[in-house]
Scaffold this active site. Structure first.
Site, PDB file in Angstrom:
ATOM      1  N   HIS A 128       0.851  -1.188   0.000  1.00  0.00           N
ATOM      2  CA  HIS A 128       0.000   0.000   0.000  1.00  0.00           C
ATOM      3  C   HIS A 128       0.895   1.250   0.000  1.00  0.00           C
ATOM      4  O   HIS A 128       1.772   1.401   0.849  1.00  0.00           O
ATOM      5  CB  HIS A 128      -0.947   0.015   1.206  1.00  0.00           C
ATOM      6  N   ALA A 129       0.648   2.158  -0.947  1.00  0.00           N
ATOM      7  CA  ALA A 129       1.558   3.301  -1.169  1.00  0.00           C
ATOM      8  C   ALA A 129       1.596   4.235   0.030  1.00  0.00           C
ATOM      9  O   ALA A 129       0.600   4.390   0.746  1.00  0.00           O
ATOM     10  CB  ALA A 129       1.115   4.070  -2.411  1.00  0.00           C
ATOM     11  N   HIS A 148      -0.122  11.615  -6.349  1.00  0.00           N
ATOM     12  CA  HIS A 148      -0.669  11.707  -4.987  1.00  0.00           C
ATOM     13  C   HIS A 148       0.459  11.618  -3.958  1.00  0.00           C
ATOM     14  O   HIS A 148       0.632  12.487  -3.106  1.00  0.00           O
ATOM     15  CB  HIS A 148      -1.688  10.587  -4.769  1.00  0.00           C
ATOM     16  N   GLU A 149       1.268  10.559  -4.071  1.00  0.00           N
ATOM     17  CA  GLU A 149       2.340  10.376  -3.071  1.00  0.00           C
ATOM     18  C   GLU A 149       3.340  11.509  -3.145  1.00  0.00           C
ATOM     19  O   GLU A 149       3.816  12.011  -2.122  1.00  0.00           O
ATOM     20  CB  GLU A 149       3.047   9.031  -3.306  1.00  0.00           C
ATOM     21  N   HIS A 187       2.296  14.531  -1.282  1.00  0.00           N
ATOM     22  CA  HIS A 187       2.626  14.481   0.151  1.00  0.00           C
ATOM     23  C   HIS A 187       4.073  14.960   0.367  1.00  0.00           C
ATOM     24  O   HIS A 187       4.350  15.743   1.289  1.00  0.00           O
ATOM     25  CB  HIS A 187       2.506  13.043   0.680  1.00  0.00           C
ATOM     26  N   GLU A 238      -3.935  15.110   2.605  1.00  0.00           N
ATOM     27  CA  GLU A 238      -4.497  14.291   1.512  1.00  0.00           C
ATOM     28  C   GLU A 238      -4.981  15.176   0.363  1.00  0.00           C
ATOM     29  O   GLU A 238      -4.879  14.801  -0.798  1.00  0.00           O
ATOM     30  CB  GLU A 238      -5.625  13.413   2.040  1.00  0.00           C
ATOM     31  N   HIS A 247      -6.577   0.496   5.519  1.00  0.00           N
ATOM     32  CA  HIS A 247      -6.550   1.492   6.590  1.00  0.00           C
ATOM     33  C   HIS A 247      -7.104   0.964   7.902  1.00  0.00           C
ATOM     34  O   HIS A 247      -6.795   1.524   8.968  1.00  0.00           O
ATOM     35  CB  HIS A 247      -7.323   2.728   6.141  1.00  0.00           C
ATOM     36  N   TYR A 282      -9.705  11.534   3.824  1.00  0.00           N
ATOM     37  CA  TYR A 282      -9.899  11.503   2.367  1.00  0.00           C
ATOM     38  C   TYR A 282     -11.203  12.189   1.986  1.00  0.00           C
ATOM     39  O   TYR A 282     -11.286  12.857   0.958  1.00  0.00           O
ATOM     40  CB  TYR A 282      -9.877  10.058   1.872  1.00  0.00           C
TER      41      TYR A 282
HETATM   42  O1  LIG Z   1      -4.506   5.173   0.827  1.00  0.00           O
HETATM   43  C1  LIG Z   1      -4.413   5.953  -0.108  1.00  0.00           C
HETATM   44  C2  LIG Z   1      -3.052   6.397  -0.625  1.00  0.00           C
HETATM   45  C3  LIG Z   1      -1.993   6.209   0.445  1.00  0.00           C
HETATM   46  C4  LIG Z   1      -1.668   7.516   1.249  1.00  0.00           C
HETATM   47  O2  LIG Z   1      -0.841   8.339   0.478  1.00  0.00           O
HETATM   48  O3  LIG Z   1      -2.848   8.242   1.527  1.00  0.00           O
HETATM   49  C5  LIG Z   1      -0.951   7.140   2.582  1.00  0.00           C
HETATM   50  C6  LIG Z   1      -1.778   6.182   3.451  1.00  0.00           C
HETATM   51  C7  LIG Z   1      -1.023   5.869   4.701  1.00  0.00           C
HETATM   52  C8  LIG Z   1      -0.113   4.822   4.713  1.00  0.00           C
HETATM   53  C9  LIG Z   1       0.590   4.525   5.872  1.00  0.00           C
HETATM   54  C10 LIG Z   1       0.420   5.292   7.032  1.00  0.00           C
HETATM   55  C11 LIG Z   1      -0.475   6.381   7.009  1.00  0.00           C
HETATM   56  C12 LIG Z   1      -1.188   6.675   5.852  1.00  0.00           C
HETATM   57  N1  LIG Z   1      -0.754   8.379   3.334  1.00  0.00           N
HETATM   58  C13 LIG Z   1       0.482   8.932   3.387  1.00  0.00           C
HETATM   59  O4  LIG Z   1       1.475   8.458   2.879  1.00  0.00           O
HETATM   60  C14 LIG Z   1       0.558  10.192   4.175  1.00  0.00           C
HETATM   61  C15 LIG Z   1      -0.485  10.553   5.017  1.00  0.00           C
HETATM   62  C16 LIG Z   1      -0.424  11.735   5.748  1.00  0.00           C
HETATM   63  C17 LIG Z   1       0.682  12.565   5.636  1.00  0.00           C
HETATM   64  C18 LIG Z   1       1.726  12.208   4.783  1.00  0.00           C
HETATM   65  C19 LIG Z   1       1.667  11.020   4.054  1.00  0.00           C
HETATM   66  N2  LIG Z   1      -5.480   6.472  -0.731  1.00  0.00           N
HETATM   67  C20 LIG Z   1      -6.813   6.107  -0.265  1.00  0.00           C
HETATM   68  C21 LIG Z   1      -7.918   7.052  -0.739  1.00  0.00           C
HETATM   69  C22 LIG Z   1      -7.709   7.635  -2.098  1.00  0.00           C
HETATM   70  C23 LIG Z   1      -7.166   8.895  -2.225  1.00  0.00           C
HETATM   71  C24 LIG Z   1      -7.021   9.474  -3.484  1.00  0.00           C
HETATM   72  C25 LIG Z   1      -7.404   8.754  -4.616  1.00  0.00           C
HETATM   73  C26 LIG Z   1      -7.944   7.472  -4.496  1.00  0.00           C
HETATM   74  C27 LIG Z   1      -8.079   6.898  -3.229  1.00  0.00           C
HETATM   75  C28 LIG Z   1      -7.143   4.668  -0.736  1.00  0.00           C
HETATM   76  O5  LIG Z   1      -6.365   4.123  -1.539  1.00  0.00           O
HETATM   77  O6  LIG Z   1      -8.156   4.166  -0.255  1.00  0.00           O
HETATM   78 ZN   LIG Z   2      -2.371  10.212   0.703  1.00  0.00          ZN
END
Ligand SMILES: O=C(CCC(O)(O)[C@H](Cc1ccccc1)NC(=O)c1ccccc1)N[C@@H](Cc1ccccc1)C(=O)O
Ligand SMILES: [Zn+2]
Length: 599
Positions: free
Chosen positions: A318-319, A348-349, A352, A376, A480, A490
């Site tokens: 998971h990214a 997206h990444e 961040h 996000e 999550h 989100y």
């Molecule tokens: O989960 C993600 C992408 C991963 C992330 O970049 O949001 C990631 C998730 C994560 C992973 C490990 C620990 C915490 C959060 N978040 C980050 O890398 C992050 C979060 C907050 C601050 C800096 C980086 N997107 C969500 C929702 C989404 C968002 C946008 C488009 C489509 C879908 C999903 O796929 O369901």
């Molecule tokens: Zn994110």
């Protein structure tokens, strides 16, 4: 002992250095685990998680020596409050804290290593295999097997760990008496007593958009899969929407496009035809951010990121984007594949990472999003420009763009954007409705899955293609939940990013409709965005919202769905007309979920 402001400043300078270093150590341990899942790397991460909790516990005690009522400087008192806001680390029972970390690590390991079986001989990982089947297969039975196989391999095996995880988190977070339960703590990062009701109101305002999209897609899918697959309750089967969680419907665009002969984009095909490399996907994203005057990736990014799934070890696919708190080391971990979806996730990444770079010189405690939804939102906002036909043509991933008076092409484009940005809204909203009800004790373990499908049926209007019961644990099949990562961020992001997009297009003087605006290479837009990013969490997030929207018609310090509805307005009108033409009944039976076996 009451110490004065000068002493507080000295203390905070020392704290800043120690906290950044502790954060670095923990991040390295977490990185080692997520990029190589073994008993040892998990144990090492847990050890560092405990060390970090112990550090936070001690420093919260040190900071409590200062009498905040005698500190006039807003900035100093905000910093001291953040030192003392340590969540579960305030719980002195380190054995139980270790158990929480072990459970979270174990659940994430199960999720990341799970292989869903399609039959007795074929078992596949989620990424890329099961994701690709759900995205590309049009065979109802095959889709059912992938959907069920994944849930049997992930959620079912995580179920037994979740109840203890919840009760330990609640015990830890309520110890100090500041929070009612873990959900209360999660929501506190929005610094607003009305936050829960605010997001509920926003969600209700978005219902007409989603209901019209749902009704149209349901009619078109009926044509393809046969009406017998669609119950009289009005629900859509959860596994035929192109995504394992039915949260993004772009992969079925080819099945449901309003004007199919005006097929607009197939970015995945273009990436393959043009022999794109994974690195080039990241270079394209970096080029977008630097074109608006933001930042290039530091050289350590290219050296230390993990951008491709390794073949010889287990990783958390998971990214995620990582800040190693030393102002130099920022990484992405993503099992990147050559698809449009991954190209958007790359942006997206990297979004961040750009936020990290914008606030890297702030005090350590302020190196966060103004709220989690803002991080996000920043991750996502460039996708609103990047996906425009104009931009796709600019970077050579699309050959023909719909002309200005080509309304059919325009509707196709808006529709495609709605398949991700509108289809997501109920899912983005419901995940934490479920989690908050669990933390509140309203939903007991015996009814975890029933509550999940109540919400999925009620808000998303989808139903499980195979019978579900409380023996299953479908929330556990979404990263999550085992990962302990908040999700309402989100939903907040999908609202806020349209407010920002509208404001940036305005200040950048980019003419034309909002959905065709591309801020690429516009440094005025970039500067305005940067002004907000540089604030980090130094001020309440309303001030950050005001920073971006001030001087425009959308000026506000609050979340508002108006820009999102303005963006989709032409499509909403088109969908309402089309649904009326086909006498489609909008919505579904919110209180009756097919295929859920009540206990
Ligand atoms: O989960 C993600 C992408 C991963 C992330 O970049 O949001 C990631 C998730 C994560 C992973 C490990 C620990 C915490 C959060 N978040 C980050 O890398 C992050 C979060 C907050 C601050 C800096 C980086 N997107 C969500 C929702 C989404 C968002 C946008 C488009 C489509 C879908 C999903 O796929 O369901
Ligand atoms: Zn994110």
């Amino acid at each position: 002992l009451v110490l004065d402001e000068a002493a507080a400043i000295t203390y905070l300078e020392e704290y800043d250095r120690l906290a950044a270093d502790m954060s670095y150590q923990y991040a390295e341990a977490a990185w080692k685990y997520e990029t190589n899942i073994t008993e040892e790397t998990l144990a090492n991460m847990t050890e560092w998680s405990l060390k970090r909790s112990d550090f936070n516990y001690r420093e919260a005690k040190n900071a409590s020596r200062f009498d905040l009522s005698k500190i006039n400087n807003q900035n100093i008192s905000r910093l001291l409050r953040k030192v003392m806001d340590i969540g579960t680390a305030a719980f002195p029972d380190t054995v139980k804290l270790e158990k929480i970390s072990d459970l979270e690590g174990e659940m994430t390991s199960i999720y990341s290593r799970a292989r869903g079986c399609l039959n007795t001989t074929t078992c596949l990982p989620l990424e890329p295999d099961l994701v690709d089947i759900i995205a590309n297969s049009r065979n109802y039975a095959e889709l059912t097997a992938a959907w069920k196989g994944w849930r049997d391999a992930s959620g079912r095996n995580i179920k037994k760990l979740y109840p203890e995880y919840v009760s330990l988190l609640n015990e830890a977070i309520t110890f100090e008496g500041k929070y009612k339960d873990m959900g209360d703590y999660y929501r506190s990062s929005y610094e607003s007593p009305t936050f829960e009701n605010d997001v509920k109101a926003l969600f209700l305002e978005l219902a007409p958009l989603y209901e019209n999209l749902h009704a149209y897609v349901r009619r078109r899918l009926k044509e393809h899969y046969g009406a017998d697959k669609f119950p009289s309750t009005g629900h859509i089967p959860a596994h035929i929407l192109g995504n394992m969680w039915a949260q993004d419907w772009t992969n079925i665009y080819d099945l449901v496009a309003p004007y199919p002969d005006k097929r607009t984009v197939d970015i995945t095909k273009a990436l393959i035809d043009q022999n794109y490399t994974i690195i080039r996907m990241y270079k394209v994203a970096e080029d977008f951010f630097s074109s608006i005057g933001l930042y290039k990736m530091p050289h350590l990014f290219w050296e230390k990121s993990l951008l491709v799934k390794p073949v010889n070890r287990e990783v958390v696919c998971h990214a995620s984007a990582w800040d190693f708190s030393n102002k130099r080391d920022f990484r992405i971990k993503q099992c990147t594949a050559l698809t449009e979806e991954h190209l958007l996730t790359v942006h997206h990444e990297m979004g961040h990472i750009i936020y990290y770079l914008a606030y890297k010189d702030l005090p350590y405690l302020y190196r966060e999003g103004a709220n989690p939804g803002f991080h996000e939102g920043m991750a996502d906002i460039v996708t609103l420009s990047f996906q425009t036909p104009e931009h796709m043509k600019k970077i050579g991933l699309l050959d023909a763009i719909p002309g200005q008076n080509d309304t059919e092409g325009d509707i196709n484009f808006l529709f495609r954007m709605a398949l991700s940005k509108a289809a997501f809204l109920p899912f983005g909203y419901l995940v934490d409705q479920w989690r908050w009800s669990v933390f509140r004790g309203e939903t007991k373990p015996e009814r975890y899955n029933e509550k999940w499908w109540d919400l999925r049926c009620d808000f998303q209007g989808i139903y499980p293609p195979v019978e579900r019961s409380n023996a299953d644990f479908d929330p556990g099949a979404k990263y999550h939940i085992p990962g302990g990562t908040p999700y309402i961020s989100y939903f907040v992001s999908f609202v806020a990013q349209f407010q920002w997009h509208k404001a940036l297009c305005k200040v950048a003087n980019i003419a034309g409709p909002l959905h065709r605006c591309d801020i690429y290479s516009n440094t005025i837009a970039g500067a305005r965005l940067n002004d907000m990013l540089k604030m980090g969490s130094s001020r309440p997030w309303g001030e950050a919202m005001l920073k971006i929207t001030s001087g425009t018609s959308g000026q506000t310090d609050k979340l508002s769905v108006a820009p999102l509805l303005e963006y989709f307005d032409p499509l909403i009108k088109w969908l309402q007309e089309n649904n009326k033409k086909y006498n489609e009944i909008l919505g579904w039976d919110k209180k009756n979920c097919p295929n859920f076996l009540s206990p």
